[in-house]
Scaffold this active site. Structure first.
Site, PDB file in Angstrom:
ATOM      1  N   GLU A 202      -6.168   6.552  -0.829  1.00  0.00           N
ATOM      2  CA  GLU A 202      -6.088   5.504  -0.075  1.00  0.00           C
ATOM      3  C   GLU A 202      -6.992   4.363  -1.099  1.00  0.00           C
ATOM      4  OE1 GLU A 202      -5.155   4.955   2.821  1.00  0.00           O
ATOM      5  OE2 GLU A 202      -3.897   6.331   2.537  1.00  0.00           O
TER       6      GLU A 202
ATOM      7  N   HIS B 119       1.392   4.549  -3.331  1.00  0.00           N
ATOM      8  CA  HIS B 119       1.280   5.702  -2.613  1.00  0.00           C
ATOM      9  C   HIS B 119       3.009   6.182  -3.088  1.00  0.00           C
ATOM     10  CE1 HIS B 119      -1.820   6.374  -0.113  1.00  0.00           C
ATOM     11  NE2 HIS B 119      -1.245   5.589   1.060  1.00  0.00           N
TER      12      HIS B 119
ATOM     13  N   ASP C 285      -4.534   0.827  -2.016  1.00  0.00           N
ATOM     14  CA  ASP C 285      -5.853   0.114  -2.029  1.00  0.00           C
ATOM     15  C   ASP C 285      -5.274  -0.997  -3.662  1.00  0.00           C
ATOM     16  OD1 ASP C 285      -5.451   0.611   0.908  1.00  0.00           O
ATOM     17  OD2 ASP C 285      -8.077   1.220   0.506  1.00  0.00           O
TER      18      ASP C 285
ATOM     19  N   HIS D 277       0.510  -0.925  -0.055  1.00  0.00           N
ATOM     20  CA  HIS D 277       0.075   0.110   0.836  1.00  0.00           C
ATOM     21  C   HIS D 277       0.820   0.843  -0.022  1.00  0.00           C
ATOM     22  CE1 HIS D 277      -3.568   2.518   1.516  1.00  0.00           C
ATOM     23  NE2 HIS D 277      -2.519   2.601   2.151  1.00  0.00           N
ATOM     24  N   GLU D 278       2.225   1.577   0.884  1.00  0.00           N
ATOM     25  CA  GLU D 278       2.801   2.667   0.996  1.00  0.00           C
ATOM     26  C   GLU D 278       3.837   2.343  -0.141  1.00  0.00           C
ATOM     27  OE1 GLU D 278       2.082   4.727   2.823  1.00  0.00           O
ATOM     28  OE2 GLU D 278       1.319   3.122   4.656  1.00  0.00           O
TER      29      GLU D 278
END
Length: 527
Positions: A197, A135, A201, A131-132
């Site tokens: 977010e 980002h 995901d 997930h990070e």
């Protein structure tokens, strides 16, 4: 208020002028297209470097070679599986029992020890890292800044520290920052964060699957985080949370699993050992001893070898050497074969008992068996330094530097070896290279200036020191000009002139040193 907290508070207030409350509400999202006007690739790298410096200065980094190697190995596996990863990544474990992780421009991802401990399976931990990574690869912060129509250089000086204010456990500062903006701006930014977010995901789950992990771990872990946040944060407004986990996000993640085949992925033993190490290092010594004694007596553990390993760590921290050896022997028996974490702990136990010669021999044998373990290399160097085997320690350090030229810890150990040998010039030169790798250029320049003043008649060594000093000063001045900062040199202060080599009879006047010189982060051979 500590100096770190004062710096964080000042930076946070400065950033609020530019990005009202945005940096406090998102887990430091990623930056979309590198062509975005918000942040350039160079800007991203500077932000990442700033955050790493402040994390190190704050003492938040969990400075453990095994945990650092593990999170970077796990993160690297996910980066390799990401279709959009074009930048280099650095994964930093933080000593923080809260369940969190955050991404920073420039490929810096910080992982709280509490996240590692809370993960019941390796795929759950991998899901957060994926997930990070998403980002970062999607450049969310650059897109945030672009949406605000803000000049990126207005944010660079403050962004790294403001990130720390939001993520270093200083809830009072984070709450004050969140309350500083008007309610309408908060809601608009919150909506923007939700979109990022959801995107992280979706892309993170794709990365997780391609890397060979269980994609169902993501919604399972989200659900547990939702319950954890509800209990720990007492239903605080979601914009005060770094990772707002909503039922919609959980439902979306579950919906993506419908067309995916079920995949059961066993946990690696590396994860099981490192989870216990993170638990011990973030906890109180007495509490950890009681925890392991109780859970072992009641049989409440998932993996006996890992649990005994954690108990041995806790006992070693409490200087119960006999107990630690007994627990470590039990972990070896339960695991049934050698593992680098068990070997490294054995070496640390011998060192703590004042048996460095035995530790060096044991760690040397282990390093030969597990050549990929940098911790074992560190351990053997430390044991030889403790045993007074300085030349052997130096030789090991130089060999390791050939493999890992960007490893700051190796240059720290090189400096210690030269200090023991009484070679002050090489000691300070090696210490300078240590600071270069920590991105602490002012300290590196100071060390090279100290090295210049030390007695010694090695002309070529002095030439390399002065050449390196000139290089760092020029780089530092270039960065200062780009950032609009004042020069670090007085108007009367000039960069050091390069000395001319002594002219031997019959030798050409333009003779050059034949010694090797690796510029940039590769460093110099202070040998």
């Amino acid at each position: 208020m500590s100096s770190l907290r004062r710096r964080c508070a000042a930076a946070a207030l400065a950033l609020l002028v530019v990005l009202p409350t945005h940096a406090y509400e998102s887990p430091l999202p990623d930056l979309g297209d590198t062509s975005s006007e918000g942040l350039s690739a160079s800007d991203e790298r500077q932000i990442g470097a700033s955050v790493m410096r402040e994390l190190r200065r704050s003492g938040m980094l969990l400075d453990d070679p095994e945990l650092t190697a593990y999170v970077n190995q796990l993160g690297g596996r996910l980066v390799d599986a990401s279709e959009d990863a074009r930048a280099s990544f650095t994964f930093l474990p933080l000593r923080d029992p809260s369940v969190n992780a955050f991404a920073v421009p420039g490929g810096v991802i910080a992982v709280h020890s509490g996240l590692i401990v809370m993960a019941q399976h390796e795929s759950e931990l991998a899901s957060v890292l994926a997930h990070e990574i998403a980002h970062v690869t999607q450049h969310h912060i650059a897109r945030m800044i672009e949406s605000q129509r803000v000049t990126p250089w207005m944010t660079l000086a403050a962004l790294g520290l403001a990130i720390l204010a939001a993520h270093a456990g200083h809830g009072d500062m984070a709450a004050a920052a969140a309350a500083a903006g008007p309610a309408m701006a908060i809601q608009r930014q919150l909506d923007f964060t939700y979109g990022f977010e959801q995107e992280a995901d979706r892309i993170g789950m794709q990365t997780l699957t391609r890397a060979g992990f269980d994609p169902s771990a993501m919604p399972v872990f989200f659900d547990r985080l939702q319950k954890h946040n509800r209990l720990v944060e007492n239903n605080a407004p979601e914009f005060l949370r770094t990772h707002p986990v909503t039922y919609k996000r959980i439902a979306d993640a579950q919906a993506r699993l419908k067309d995916m085949p079920y995949r059961q992925v066993p946990d690696s033993q590396d994860f099981l050992f490192m989870r216990e190490k993170a638990r011990v290092l973030q906890g109180d010594q007495r509490t950890m001893l009681d925890f392991y004694a109780k859970t072992l007596s009641e049989g409440r553990f998932a993996n006996r070898a890992a649990h005994l390993y954690g108990y041995a760590l806790a006992q070693l921290r409490n200087r119960d050497f006999a107990g630690a050896q007994k627990s470590l022997d039990g972990a070896r028996t339960a695991y049934g074969r050698a593992h680098p974490a068990l070997e490294y702990l054995q070496g640390q136990l011998l060192l703590a008992q004042g048996r460095p010669v035995e530790a060096a021999a044991q760690l040397k044998q282990a390093a030969q068996r597990f050549p990929g373990s940098r911790a074992l290399v560190y351990g053997e160097i430390d044991a030889r330094l403790a045993a007074g085997q300085l030349n052997d320690a130096l030789a090991l350090t130089h060999d390791a530097q050939e493999l890992y030229p960007s490893d700051a810890e190796l240059y720290q150990r090189e400096a210690k070896a030269y200090q023991g040998l009484g070679n002050a010039q090489r000691q300070h030169a090696a210490q300078a290279e240590y600071y270069v790798r920590l991105l602490e250029y002012t300290a590196a320049i100071e060390q090279l200036q100290i090295a210049q003043r030390q007695p010694g008649d090695d002309f070529y060594l002095l030439s390399r020191i002065e050449a390196r000093l000139r290089e760092l000063q020029q780089d530092d001045e270039s960065q200062r000009r780009k950032a609009g900062k004042p020069s670090s040199l007085d108007s009367s202060q000039a960069l050091p002139a390069q000395p001319q080599p002594p002219v031997e009879v019959g030798a050409p006047t333009n003779a050059r040193s034949t010694s090797r010189y690796r510029s940039g982060s590769g460093g110099m051979p202070w040998r």
